[in-house]
Design a protein around this motif. Sequence first.
Motif, PDB file in Angstrom:
ATOM      1  N   LYS A  45       0.834  -1.202   0.000  1.00  0.00           N
ATOM      2  CA  LYS A  45       0.000   0.000   0.000  1.00  0.00           C
ATOM      3  C   LYS A  45       0.874   1.260   0.000  1.00  0.00           C
ATOM      4  O   LYS A  45       0.619   2.198  -0.753  1.00  0.00           O
ATOM      5  N   LEU A  46       1.920   1.247   0.827  1.00  0.00           N
ATOM      6  CA  LEU A  46       2.826   2.400   0.871  1.00  0.00           C
ATOM      7  C   LEU A  46       3.528   2.610  -0.459  1.00  0.00           C
ATOM      8  O   LEU A  46       3.693   3.741  -0.917  1.00  0.00           O
ATOM      9  N   LEU A  47       3.935   1.496  -1.087  1.00  0.00           N
ATOM     10  CA  LEU A  47       4.622   1.603  -2.377  1.00  0.00           C
ATOM     11  C   LEU A  47       3.697   2.183  -3.436  1.00  0.00           C
ATOM     12  O   LEU A  47       4.104   3.021  -4.234  1.00  0.00           O
ATOM     13  N   ARG A  90      17.854 -10.267  -7.967  1.00  0.00           N
ATOM     14  CA  ARG A  90      18.186  -9.827  -6.602  1.00  0.00           C
ATOM     15  C   ARG A  90      16.900  -9.495  -5.842  1.00  0.00           C
ATOM     16  O   ARG A  90      16.234  -8.515  -6.121  1.00  0.00           O
ATOM     17  N   TRP A  91      16.580 -10.384  -4.920  1.00  0.00           N
ATOM     18  CA  TRP A  91      15.386 -10.189  -4.103  1.00  0.00           C
ATOM     19  C   TRP A  91      15.775  -9.340  -2.896  1.00  0.00           C
ATOM     20  O   TRP A  91      16.879  -9.478  -2.369  1.00  0.00           O
ATOM     21  N   MET A  92      14.890  -8.487  -2.479  1.00  0.00           N
ATOM     22  CA  MET A  92      15.190  -7.595  -1.365  1.00  0.00           C
ATOM     23  C   MET A  92      14.369  -7.960  -0.135  1.00  0.00           C
ATOM     24  O   MET A  92      13.188  -8.280  -0.253  1.00  0.00           O
ATOM     25  N   LEU A  93      15.018  -7.910   1.021  1.00  0.00           N
ATOM     26  CA  LEU A  93      14.326  -8.126   2.291  1.00  0.00           C
ATOM     27  C   LEU A  93      14.195  -6.755   2.935  1.00  0.00           C
ATOM     28  O   LEU A  93      15.184  -6.189   3.403  1.00  0.00           O
ATOM     29  N   GLU A 150      13.349   5.315   0.858  1.00  0.00           N
ATOM     30  CA  GLU A 150      14.550   4.502   0.680  1.00  0.00           C
ATOM     31  C   GLU A 150      14.232   3.227  -0.103  1.00  0.00           C
ATOM     32  O   GLU A 150      14.993   2.785  -0.959  1.00  0.00           O
ATOM     33  N   VAL A 151      13.068   2.648   0.190  1.00  0.00           N
ATOM     34  CA  VAL A 151      12.638   1.434  -0.510  1.00  0.00           C
ATOM     35  C   VAL A 151      12.443   1.735  -1.992  1.00  0.00           C
ATOM     36  O   VAL A 151      12.940   1.016  -2.860  1.00  0.00           O
TER      37      VAL A 151
END
Length: 102
Positions: A37-39, A79-82, A91-92
């Motif tokens: 939702k934020l994205l 490249r998967w991100m955690l 930042e995301v």
Amino acid sequence: MIRVLASRWQGSVLVCGKCSKKLDGGFGEKGRTPLVKLLRQALGVKKGRKADRGVVEVKCLGVCPKNAVVMVDGARPDRWMLVPAGADVAEVVANLTVYAAT
Ligand code: FES
């Protein structure tokens, strides 16, 4: 026969919905907003193929980190991100290739 539908997507982001559920949201001011939702808010996209980008909540991706959400940039599936709970959405977004198109 496979039908093809036109879409306006210029990029896509996959976000694990189960990780978000386990964190009870985990993001935003109160820590209760799901990352997807934020994205969508940060990128200004809506749901569906008529949006210019796809931000899609998916089922468990099999990584299941603690206190983080698995996110995959469709342009960089290698490249998967955690994303740690409570991470700053700016930042995301800066880590996504779809951001370059904004
Ligand atoms: S719960 Fe998110 S990867 Fe499994």
